[in-house]
Design an enzyme around this catalytic site. Structure first.
Site, PDB file in Angstrom:
ATOM      1  N   HIS A  53      39.885  15.873  67.365  1.00 20.63           N
ATOM      2  CA  HIS A  53      38.881  15.211  67.037  1.00 20.63           C
ATOM      3  C   HIS A  53      38.512  13.846  67.943  1.00 20.63           C
ATOM      4  CE1 HIS A  53      38.512  17.976  63.801  1.00 20.63           C
ATOM      5  NE2 HIS A  53      39.360  17.542  63.391  1.00 20.63           N
ATOM      6  N   HIS A 104      35.778  21.850  62.479  1.00 20.26           N
ATOM      7  CA  HIS A 104      37.085  22.733  62.950  1.00 20.26           C
ATOM      8  C   HIS A 104      36.425  24.083  63.062  1.00 20.26           C
ATOM      9  CE1 HIS A 104      38.173  19.799  59.766  1.00 20.26           C
ATOM     10  NE2 HIS A 104      39.325  19.601  60.716  1.00 20.26           N
TER      11      HIS A 104
END
Lengths: 332, 332
Positions: A56, A218
């Protein structure tokens, strides 16, 4: 799989080695995969720790520095950091005034931060925790019970970091962090899947004429798959559920954060910012502060998310306060 | 084509509208597609103008602000800005001390900036020009005669901007800009092609097991296509031609800039930074300053470039000087 890497098994630590080389103001513990301010701990000041699965970036290690986080723990890609890592980070930033854990609401993250907090308490460190759950897309997902934590995490880290830098006590920093989370709402979308290095193929299939609305960071499923649409239509699909969930028209103003998922060019993010801010304007929501860029990403996913956070004068002041991290820097 | 846009024909102005909305400290002239500091012109200070085809964001408009550019002209995607745009920008930032044009070495850009400079001179504005040609990959390309201008452009804009902010005269700012260009070398590579919105399909085909070394920022051909290789091998393929072209071991230190082409995750850029900085270290080149991120991009191309710029104490001081732009900000 087309990626710049040596070995999928070591991608996290290989990237952390690069962070260490590029940022001498950070101390990188490669064994624990923890990034800490080189001058930590700050005696008498609340320490801030966040972390989560890697993939991320710049979240979270890119936000370590004066005015924001004191430490970040990097799990494997899309995998929670383990309690030992979190404990190492917590211990490293404990300056005697307690430590705040900022945790995105994913089951593994919440559990492991809780365990680390217990170990830290046993060692005499006072720990408070705020769980971020700003994603309005889905109530539960494959990754968590309740809403997911996404874009608002950055805003919580910035504002809580500014309050900690001002020397505010742990209870107040934690309360501010919870308030920002309460005021924040996000919604994301994907044009393409991401590819996890160790897996080597896309997480999901999305046809050339399709996109997914309400996607998680995700690659977990969102609300629905729809045909490719214009930026104007995408903006409406992201803004409407946010405004349906919370009335921002009463706030003194909002922070509007248009975020790229990792592979989306900045030109498209500014184009989306124009569309989204026009919709907010039409809904009577005044934008007081803006952020445009790829800050809370999902590896090489193409797409974007919109985060809106209600502000008041105090929160605006804390947002504007100096910050000096690899990925967010101003006034310092 | 999977992109966030409304109409491929209006993508540049639609994105500029977003910049205007997100950055009230900038004045965006949508008719001329020129982004100017809202407080321009600064009386008695040299004005800095750059620009080029769109699709390389944040270059150039993302570097407009105190300590860097005074104005940027946005051409159509991968298309030179026209003289009228450049003249409008030059006039807008002329505070009586002259204007420096910073131009990447592409045939159309150089020609159109030259024409605009002549028009501006006719109007009584003194203009100097520096042409950036740091790309060691190819001597000539489909887009230009001589070397192309790529990553060093950002460094020239930053350092010349700092000198202009210090009130240095036009001749000195121009001389510094030329020196930075002389000290800078770059080399890039692509894992995937970019897709121009108005074209709708990838600019070139690159097989799943291939990459291109020495690529240009418009997807123009590089030196060679090779099988996919590890990050360590890619780093060597980028660093070797740079060091073969210039000996940096004598410099006080270098700026190492690892740049993403637009669709490459930050994690991979940091991983590449580690590889590249290790190679420089082995070659006896000391890294004094670092920059990691997607700053000189090629739409949605995946890949990266490496830029090395030899520094001395004065250049380091100018690099470190405060800058306050949408994409590069510190000390202010």
């Amino acid at each position: 799989m087309k990626k710049l890497l040596n070995d999928p098994a070591t991608v996290v630590v290989d990237a952390l080695r690069g962070m260490a080389a590029a940022h001498p103001e950070l101390r990188v513990d490669l064994e624990h995969r923890v990034v800490v301010r080189a001058d930590a701990p700050s005696q008498g000041r609340v320490g801030l720790v966040s972390g989560g699965g890697s993939g991320h970036e710049p979240l979270h290690a890119g936000f370590v520095g004066p005015g924001m986080l004191d430490a970040a723990c990097a799990g494997e890609v899309f995998t929670s950091p383990v309690p030992d890592q979190i404990l190492a980070a917590t211990t490293a930033v404990d300056g005697g005034a307690g430590v705040l854990h900022i945790v995105k609401n994913y089951t593994g993250d919440v559990m492991n931060f809780e365990m680390a907090a217990e170990f830290a308490a046993d060692n005499g460190t006072e720990v408070a925790c705020v769980v971020i759950d700003d994603d309005v897309a889905v109530q539960d997902s494959t990754w968590t019970a309740g809403r997911r934590g996404v874009g608002a995490t950055l805003v919580v880290e910035k504002i809580a970091g500014a309050a900690a830098a001002q020397g505010r006590p742990l209870a107040e920093v934690a309360q501010l962090a919870r308030r920002v989370n309460d005021e924040g709402r996000s919604m994301g979308m994907a044009l393409t899947s991401c590819t996890v290095p160790a897996v080597g193929h896309p997480t999901f299939d999305l046809a050339e004429n399709q996109m997914e609305i309400g996607i998680g960071i995700h690659g977990e499923p969102g609300r629905r798959r729809v045909p490719l649409a214009s930026a104007a239509e995408v903006a409406a699909m992201l803004v409407e559920p946010i405004l349906a969930d919370r009335d921002f028209a009463g706030a003194d103003g909002v922070l509007l954060f248009v975020n790229g998922m990792g592979a989306t060019p900045l030109m498209e993010l500014y184009l989306m910012y124009d569309q989204v801010s026009a919709l907010l304007d039409r809904a009577g929501v005044r934008v007081a502060r803006s952020l445009v860029g790829s800050y809370v990403t999902s590896l090489d996913m193409a797409g974007c998310s919109v985060t809106v956070v209600g502000l008041d004068d105090r929160l605006i002041g804390l947002w504007d306060a100096p910050v000096c991290t690899p990925a967010l820097r101003w006034g310092a």
